[in-house]
Scaffold this motif. Structure first.
Motif: not given
Length: 754
Positions: A484, A495, A499-500, A503, A505, A508, A510-511, A551
């Motif tokens: 990221a 990201a 990576s996302y 998290w 998600l 991408m 969303e972040c 999330k």
């Protein structure tokens, strides 16, 4: 029958009885439920003592390379009667007396009057058990002495029969010992192998193909089963389950590949698709055959997920197709010269430009030089050498002579690549035919040449940029870590999927635009701010672990390696984050910490942890002038449980005792396993009388409990209270003395410190 015949018959009968008794005891040794080699040899020594009618004995391991004895065991009778202050367990051969002669002379040694003077005797230390007669025998393995057995204090003299019986018995025992050592080593090796297999990213399997053609899986890792959407039990029970997990259109080729590899006895390799539900992925089987003497064959192999590799190959094919179309449209040939090996690679258009009919893309130096016009060859070579030497672009026109005698003018443009040491390693260039343009319109040709040069240069740049972008994309997509990028104030700008997804998600989008701190647990946010600040100052580098928030609100541990991105003027412009989910690693670390302080059988604190708790509680008691008491607990006649019912039942008794003690102690008390059948209870804020009451309560609970398979069992308790300025060792010694007094007074009772 005369006297001589009677004696001979008697001797034969005696030898038969010896053999029968020796065999019976050997069978008894082999059937004995020993958990370790130590215990196995302990029991073998007991049988040797009984077989010869001795009173005491010992077994030492011997290492010829070091000339060193290492004690395995003394008989229990020796330990009860021995009062030597310091018992040695390791001896060098040159430090031994008469008992080392079995090794020095490499034969059994018998002394039936040990009290008489003997020049080989060096005496034994004060407190040693008195010896009246003595037999010591070396144990050989492949002409090498591996052990020494000693027996003593037989009621009658030792005779040849004793030597024969013990020699034959211990040779068999030592053979079993070596087998047990090998089994232990194999078990440890298998355990390490299983741990390794669990961590590698490929599936492992072993399949047996019988001489009849029947196949079955003998081993498969969990990763192997996960790639096929199966369980280990399903694979081991049904070989066809693996075929059914293959995409239907690919099953026929898999069977054909397996059949071909089996018939040839060669390596097996197959690529195809698996289908798990509606998901299809590319996989590859690779295995090697190991023929067995019985006609069977073991296939040890791996299963790899090659979906990403296939995607990359498809993208490479599309890129290559576009490049080929572009060069063919411009009638531009491409060549690649490996300077180190002096090998020249031509594409199809280069072969046409040089009038080389054979599709041999690796063109030898003498072949392409023969095509160059004789008047141009020397200058061409000089231009090549100059471009390499001066690290400049190669730009040259020359003529080639075709087989029909026609002459064509070629324009060449190339760049040189160098290694880290500045040495030229490769030259990549293009050639195109400019004959018609030169003959028809010299001016137009020159103009076109410049335009073509520009086009080629731009195309080269575009292709290099596209290749660079594709490489960067491939690196990011195949990276095992999430990547990221954020601005300097922490706003996420980019990201990767890994990576996302980490998290929680779905995309991408969303972040992007959110602050990176939103994904870090509030307890770790200050730590993250501190690390980034120090990195900007140049005071800190490396990775750090953070507690992250997905999330859905769930947590996971992430190892983050952050690097400051800077512009050409070294000004910070953003932060690059390399992220890896280390939750499982953290869990394993916690489990290892737990294993280091807990007894594996009972789950109680082990002795190491108890020592630590004692130090803490004593320090607290000293500082705050509080009472501290210790209760030592020992199961009465526990050895009889193991001898009568076996160690598995003994373990069950230990577990039930643990449950009773844990239920009976108070919240502030600390319960631990002291060793063997002994337990310890640390009672804080408790004086001696209070600890006595607690111990009596526990004694009654145990006495009234009916143990599975064993029935009733009791325990003895020793209680002591910490005295002023007293050490922990002194406190434990008084607890042990109290426990000893409880056992000597009849067991199943509580005794306090004297």
């Amino acid at each position: 029958m005369n006297t001589k015949e009677t004696q001979s018959a008697t001797t034969v009968i005696g030898e038969d009885k010896d053999s029968e008794e020796r065999l019976r005891r050997l069978v008894d040794i082999l059937k004995h439920p020993s958990e370790s080699i130590q215990e196995f040899l302990d029991y073998a020594l007991t049988q040797a003592i009984e077989l010869t009618g001795s009173q005491i004995g010992y077994i030492y391991h011997y290492h010829e390379d070091r000339e060193e004895f290492i004690l395995n065991t003394w008989s229990e009778e020796v330990m009860e009667a021995c009062h030597v202050e310091k018992l040695e367990t390791v001896y060098q051969l040159d430090k031994t007396g008469i008992w080392g002669e079995a090794v020095r002379q490499r034969r059994p040694i018998v002394i039936n009057n040990y009290q008489q003077k003997n020049p080989l005797k060096r005496g034994y230390p004060k407190g040693h058990v008195p010896l009246y007669n003595f037999l010591t025998i070396p144990v050989f393995k492949n002409q090498e002495i591996v052990g020494v057995v000693g027996l003593a204090n037989k009621a009658t003299d030792y005779v040849e029969r004793d030597i024969l019986n013990i020699t034959l018995l211990m040779e068999s025992v030592w053979t079993v010992t070596e087998t047990k050592k090998a089994e232990q080593a194999l078990a440890q090796s298998n355990a390490r192998y299983d741990k390794l297999v669990q961590r590698i990213p490929v599936g492992i399997y072993t399949m047996r193909r019988k001489s009849t053609g029947e196949t079955r899986f003998e081993y498969c890792s969990e990763k192997f089963c996960q790639m096929l959407g199966l369980t280990v039990a399903e694979v081991l029970a049904d070989t066809e389950a693996v075929d059914r997990a293959i995409f239907p259109d690919d099953r026929k080729s898999l069977r054909a590949a397996k059949k071909g590899a089996a018939s040839r006895g060669q390596s097996f390799r197959w690529e195809g698709r698996s289908q798990i539900g509606g998901a299809i992925r590319w996989i590859r089987f690779e295995s090697e055959p190991t023929p067995l003497k019985n006609g069977d064959c073991l296939w040890n192999g791996v299963l790899l997920n090659i979906s990403e590799q296939k995607q990359a190959e498809e993208e490479l094919k599309r890129t290559s197709t576009r490049l080929t179309l572009a060069t063919r449209a411009g009638r531009v040939g491409i060549w690649d010269w490996d300077i180190l090996s002096n090998q020249m690679l031509f594409d199809d258009l280069m072969l046409e430009l040089y009038d080389l009919p054979e599709k041999n893309y690796w063109v030898p130096e003498q072949i392409w030089k023969q095509v160059i016009h004789p008047d141009d060859l020397e200058q061409l070579i000089a231009a090549l050498e100059q471009a390499i030497r001066e690290k400049q672009e190669y730009n040259f026109e020359f003529r080639v002579v075709w087989q029909d005698g026609s002459i064509h003018t070629i324009r060449a443009l190339a760049t040189v690549q160098y290694d880290e040491g500045g040495n030229a390693v490769r030259m990549i260039g293009t050639n195109w035919d400019i004959s018609e343009e030169k003959e028809a319109h010299a001016r137009i040709i020159e103009t076109n040449r410049r335009l073509q040069d520009e086009i080629i240069e731009r195309r080269y740049i575009e292709e290099a940029l596209r290749a660079s972008e594709e490489k960067f994309k491939a690196i990011i997509e195949t990276s095992p870590d999430g990547i990221a990028i954020s601005s300097m104030d922490g706003v996420v700008e980019f990201a990767t999927e890994k990576s996302y997804s980490m998290w929680g998600l779905d995309s991408m989008a969303e972040c992007v635009g959110k602050n990176i701190l939103e994904f870090i647990h509030e307890s770790h946010q200050q730590k993250a701010i501190y690390y980034i600040t120090e990195m900007i100052k140049g005071n800190l580098t490396g990775a750090a672990e953070y507690l992250m928030v997905r999330k859905d609100g769930s947590h996971f541990y992430c190892e983050v390696n952050a690097n400051i991105l800077r512009d050409n003027n070294n000004n910070p412009i953003g932060v690059l984050y390399m992220e890896r989910d280390v939750t499982e690693r953290k869990r394993l670390e916690e489990e290892l910490k737990e294993l280091a302080i807990k007894d594996q059988l009972t789950g109680l604190y082990n002795r190491r942890k108890i020592d630590e708790v004692l130090k803490q509680q004593k320090s607290a008691a000293d500082d705050m002038v509080r009472d501290l008491s210790v209760i030592m607990v020992d199961i009465d006649f526990f050895k009889k449980v193991n001898d009568q019912f076996g160690h598995q039942v003994g373990d069950q008794v230990l577990t039930e005792i643990t449950e009773i003690l844990a239920k009976g102690i108070r919240r502030n008390d600390v319960l631990g396993r002291w060793g063997g059948e002994e337990f310890i209870i640390i009672s804080t804020d408790t004086d001696l009388s209070g600890a006595m009451v607690l111990a009596e309560k526990l004694r009654v609970m145990i006495e009234s409990h009916v143990f599975r398979q064993v029935g009733k069992k009791t325990c003895s308790f020793g209680v002591s209270q910490l005295r002023k300025n007293e050490t922990i060792d002194a406190l434990l010694i008084r607890s042990d003395q109290a426990l000893y007094r409880a056992k000597s007074q009849g067991r199943n009772r509580v005794a306090a410190e004297s």
